[in-house]
Design a protein around this motif. Structure first.
Motif, PDB file in Angstrom:
ATOM      1  N   PRO A   1       0.760  -1.276   0.517  1.00 39.91           N
ATOM      2  CA  PRO A   1       0.117   0.033   0.013  1.00 39.91           C
ATOM      3  C   PRO A   1       0.917   1.122   0.233  1.00 39.91           C
ATOM      4  N   LEU A   2       0.451   1.701  -0.485  1.00 41.66           N
ATOM      5  CA  LEU A   2       1.307   3.158  -0.618  1.00 41.66           C
ATOM      6  C   LEU A   2       1.111   4.148   0.645  1.00 41.66           C
ATOM      7  N   ASP A   3       1.310   3.689   1.496  1.00 41.97           N
ATOM      8  CA  ASP A   3       0.672   4.735   2.755  1.00 41.97           C
ATOM      9  C   ASP A   3       2.615   5.410   3.251  1.00 41.97           C
ATOM     10  N   MET A   4       3.057   5.480   4.246  1.00 44.70           N
ATOM     11  CA  MET A   4       4.490   5.642   4.390  1.00 44.70           C
ATOM     12  C   MET A   4       3.813   6.781   5.635  1.00 44.70           C
ATOM     13  N   ARG A   5       3.270   6.377   6.459  1.00 48.41           N
ATOM     14  CA  ARG A   5       3.292   6.874   8.128  1.00 48.41           C
ATOM     15  C   ARG A   5       3.405   6.184   8.805  1.00 48.41           C
ATOM     16  N   MET A   6       4.214   7.195   9.572  1.00 50.35           N
ATOM     17  CA  MET A   6       5.302   6.673  10.745  1.00 50.35           C
ATOM     18  C   MET A   6       3.894   5.993  11.459  1.00 50.35           C
ATOM     19  N   GLU A   7       3.514   7.292  11.915  1.00 50.15           N
ATOM     20  CA  GLU A   7       2.268   6.971  13.131  1.00 50.15           C
ATOM     21  C   GLU A   7       1.474   6.576  12.518  1.00 50.15           C
ATOM     22  N   ARG A   8       1.336   5.862  11.657  1.00 46.73           N
ATOM     23  CA  ARG A   8       0.037   4.872  10.843  1.00 46.73           C
ATOM     24  C   ARG A   8      -1.314   5.380  11.118  1.00 46.73           C
ATOM     25  N   ASP A   9      -1.127   6.797  11.212  1.00 41.30           N
ATOM     26  CA  ASP A   9      -2.463   8.054  11.633  1.00 41.30           C
ATOM     27  C   ASP A   9      -2.562   9.028  10.576  1.00 41.30           C
ATOM     28  N   GLY A  10      -3.048  10.041  10.038  1.00 45.40           N
ATOM     29  CA  GLY A  10      -3.321  11.102   9.297  1.00 45.40           C
ATOM     30  C   GLY A  10      -3.346  10.748   7.272  1.00 45.40           C
ATOM     31  N   PRO A  11      -3.279  11.916   6.904  1.00 47.31           N
ATOM     32  CA  PRO A  11      -3.002  11.628   5.108  1.00 47.31           C
ATOM     33  C   PRO A  11      -1.503  10.138   4.997  1.00 47.31           C
ATOM     34  N   SER A  12      -1.946   9.568   3.872  1.00 44.90           N
ATOM     35  CA  SER A  12      -0.577   9.209   3.735  1.00 44.90           C
ATOM     36  C   SER A  12      -0.348   9.555   1.890  1.00 44.90           C
ATOM     37  N   ALA A  13       0.845   8.965   1.579  1.00 43.51           N
ATOM     38  CA  ALA A  13       1.598   9.203   0.152  1.00 43.51           C
ATOM     39  C   ALA A  13       0.650   9.195  -0.748  1.00 43.51           C
TER      40      ALA A  13
END
Length: 342
Positions: A133-145
Motif C-alpha cells: 500500500p502507498l502509505d509511508m505514515r510512521m504513526e499510521r495516522d493522518g494523510p498517506s502518500a
C-alpha cells in the motif's frame, strides 16, 4: 523519525538485519555513564538505547511509530529501573523529558530517517522493492502518500519532489502522475515506481529512478524536516551545560539543517555586513569538537551498506541561554507541509 539507523531512500537490495549505524562513534560523543540521563529520540529497534543502558546510563526512548513498542517492551524487561519509553515525536522531546521529571538532560541522540524495519515491511509502503500500500505514515495516522499523490495539484507535487527528493525531473514526474491518476488513482507502491521508471531514465548501476520520488513523499507525509528543526531546538532547550547533542543523518537535506543549526548556535554563523547596523550576537549555546562530520569506516560500510551515506555531527551545550529561533533554518524545510495543509 522511525529511528533505528536506516537510509533515506528505499533499499536497493533485500532485507538487512538491524545494525545501529556509527554506534561506537555515537557512544564516544555521548559518553554514557552511570548517573547520566540520555534521550534517544529515534528509538527504533533500540540499538543505541541498549548500548547506552549497558554503559550504565538512564535512557528515555521516544518513537512516533507504534511498532517500536515491541522492542521497547523487551528492553524494559531487561532494564526496568533505567529505561522509559514514550510514543511521541522527537520534536516534543523537551516536553516529554520535563513531564517525566528528567530535565535537564545529559544527552540527546537522533538517528534521522526511516528505519530498516520500516523499509523491510511491505505493508508500510516505504519501499518499492515489494508491492504494498502507498502509505509511508510512521504513526499510521493522518494523510498517506497515496493522499498526496492523488489529490495534490501538479505545481505543488512537483515542488515536493524537487525540494524534498532533489529530483531534477520533478515536473515531468508530477505531470505524468496527474495525468495517470485520472483513470486510476495510485494506491500501491509498484504502479507509482513503474510510472517514474517510464518517465525518468535510470543510470546503469545507479539507484532506481523512483528512489527520490519515494524519499520526497515520505518526508512530506511525516513532516520530517519540520520535526528535525523542532527537535534540534528542543534539545538546545533541555540539555544541561556540558550535555551532548548527537545527530546521525543520511542525506544532504537533513545534514544541511543539522550543520547550519550547530554552526549558528556555536557562533559560526558569520559576523554580518559592515555596511549594515551591528546587531548584538547571542553567546554560543554549543561548542563543536573538531573532526566533524564523523563518517563510517570502510569495514562498517562493507558490513552494512545502509551506513554508506551516514554522517554524525555533535555539539556540547554551553551555559548560555538558547538562541532565538532561526527563521532561515525554517525556510530550508521547503514545501514538506504544503500538501498536508491544503
Amino acid at each position: 523519525m522511525g529511528g533505528g539507523s536506516g537510509p533515506q531512500g528505499p533499499a536497493a537490495g533485500g532485507p538487512a538485519p538491524h545494525r545501529p549505524v556509527l554506534l561506537p562513534e555515537v557512544l564516544a560523543a555521548l559518553g554514557p555513564r552511570a548517573g547520566a540521563t540520555i534521550l534517544d529520540g529515534t528509538f527504533g529497534a533500540g540499538g543505541y538505547t541498549g548500548a547506552m543502558l549497558q554503559a550504565g546510563a538512564r535512557v528515555i526512548g521516544l518513537d512516533r511509530d507504534p511498532s517500536a513498542e515491541e522492542a521497547a517492551s523487551r528492553i524494559m524487561a531487561a532494564f526496568p529501573d533505567a529505561f522509559t519509553f514514550r510514543q511521541a515525536r522527537f520534536g516534543t522531546l523537551d516536553a516529554v523529558a520535563e513531564a517525566l521529571g528528567q530535565a535537564p538532560l545529559d544527552g540527546v541522540v537522533l538517528d534521522i530517517g526511516v528505519s530498516s524495519m520500516q523499509l523491510d515491511q511491505p505493508d508500510r509502503g516505504f519501499s518499492f522493492r515489494f508491492d504494498g500500500p502507498l502509505d509511508m505514515r510512521m504513526e499510521r495516522d493522518g494523510p498517506s502518500a497515496a493522499d498526496i499523490v492523488n489529490t495534490t495539484d501538479e505545481t505543488t507535487l512537483a515542488a515536493i519532489l524537487f525540494h524534498l527528493g532533489e529530483e531534477r525531473e520533478s515536473r515531468r514526474i508530477a505531470r505524468a502522475i496527474v495525468a495517470d491518476r485520472v483513470a486510476k488513482p495510485f494506491t500501491r507502491t509498484r504502479p507509482l515506481a513503474e510510472l517514474v521508471g517510464r518517465v525518468v531514465r535510470g543510470a546503469p548501476k545507479g539507484i532506481h529512478p523512483a528512489t527520490r520520488t519515494f524519499q520526497a513523499l515520505r518526508i512530506a507525509v511525516n513532516d520530517e524536516l519540520g520535526q528535525l528543526v523542532a527537535a534540534l531546538e528542543a534539545a538546545e532547550r533541555v540539555l544541561k551545560p556540558g550535555g551532548v547533542l548527537a545527530v546521525v543523518t543520511f542525506h544532504s537535506l537533513e545534514d544541511r539543517l543539522v550543520k547550519r543549526f550547530l554552526a549558528r548556535t556555536a557562533g559560526r554563523g558569520g559576523a554580518g555586513s559592515r555596511h549594515l547596523p551591528q546587531v548584538e550576537v547571542a553567546a554560543p549555546s554549543f561548542t563543536l569538537p573538531s573532526g566533524q562530520p564523523v563518517l563510517p569506516g570502510e569495514a562498517e560500510v562493507e558490513a552494512n551498506p545502509r551506513a554508506r551515506s551516514a554522517k554524525l555531527r555533535f555539539g556540547l551545550r554551553t551555559t548560555a541561554a538558547p538562541m532565538p529561533s532561526d527563521p532561515d533554518l525554517h525556510k530550508l524545510i521547503g514545501p514538506g507541509r504544503l500538501a498536508m495543509e491544503r
